[in-house]
Design a protein around this motif. Structure first.
Motif, short mmCIF file in Angstrom:
data_model
loop_
_atom_site.label_atom_id
_atom_site.label_comp_id
_atom_site.label_asym_id
_atom_site.label_seq_id
_atom_site.Cartn_x
_atom_site.Cartn_y
_atom_site.Cartn_z
N LEU A 1 -54.93 -124.95 59.99
CA LEU A 1 -53.58 -125.24 60.43
C LEU A 1 -52.52 -124.37 59.77
O LEU A 1 -51.44 -124.23 60.29
N SER A 2 -52.82 -123.78 58.63
CA SER A 2 -51.82 -122.94 57.97
C SER A 2 -51.71 -121.60 58.70
O SER A 2 -52.66 -121.08 59.25
N LYS A 3 -50.51 -121.10 58.74
CA LYS A 3 -50.23 -119.84 59.44
C LYS A 3 -49.94 -118.74 58.43
O LYS A 3 -49.37 -118.97 57.37
N SER A 4 -50.32 -117.54 58.79
CA SER A 4 -50.00 -116.40 57.94
C SER A 4 -48.50 -116.09 58.09
O SER A 4 -47.87 -116.48 59.07
N GLU B 1 -39.71 -115.44 65.87
CA GLU B 1 -39.12 -114.46 66.78
C GLU B 1 -39.22 -114.93 68.24
O GLU B 1 -38.27 -114.79 69.02
N SER B 2 -40.36 -115.54 68.59
CA SER B 2 -40.50 -116.05 69.97
C SER B 2 -39.52 -117.18 70.23
O SER B 2 -38.95 -117.28 71.32
N LEU B 3 -39.27 -118.04 69.24
CA LEU B 3 -38.27 -119.09 69.39
C LEU B 3 -36.87 -118.51 69.58
O LEU B 3 -36.10 -118.97 70.40
N LYS B 4 -36.56 -117.47 68.80
CA LYS B 4 -35.25 -116.82 68.92
C LYS B 4 -35.07 -116.24 70.31
O LYS B 4 -34.01 -116.41 70.93
N ASN C 1 -43.65 -115.37 61.37
CA ASN C 1 -42.56 -114.47 61.82
C ASN C 1 -42.60 -114.28 63.33
O ASN C 1 -41.57 -114.29 63.99
N ALA C 2 -43.80 -114.10 63.87
CA ALA C 2 -43.94 -113.93 65.32
C ALA C 2 -43.49 -115.20 66.04
O ALA C 2 -42.81 -115.13 67.07
#
Length: 80
Positions: free
Chosen positions: A4-7, A16-19, A12-13
């Motif tokens: 479940l943990s993300k790098s 950025e997709s939310l933005k 960041n990706a």
């Protein structure tokens, strides 16, 4: 729960997709508001012209029609 943990790169990706989604939504909302405002302006212009036509048909003087409709005498004469 190791999977479940993300790098940091994945986070960041994701951010950025939310933005991008928020920016697109904002642009769409803004365009809709501009379109709505433009429609209101067009409708108001049509109402002015219709009022001027009715006043012309009623024999009102051009100066009076111009004063109440906020159209120029040239615009009113073009309605005939």
């Amino acid at each position: 729960m190791e999977g479940l943990s993300k790098s940091p790169e994945d986070m960041n990706a994701y951010q950025e997709s939310l933005k991008i989604k928020r920016d697109n939504y904002s642009a769409l909302e803004s365009a809709e508001l501009r379109g709505e405002q433009r429609g209101i302006e067009i409708g108001a212009e049509q109402e002015k012209r219709e009022m001027a036509r009715e006043m012309l048909a009623g024999g009102e003087p051009l100066e009076k029609i111009a004063r109440y409709s906020k159209l120029s005498i040239t615009e009113i004469q073009a309605l005939v």
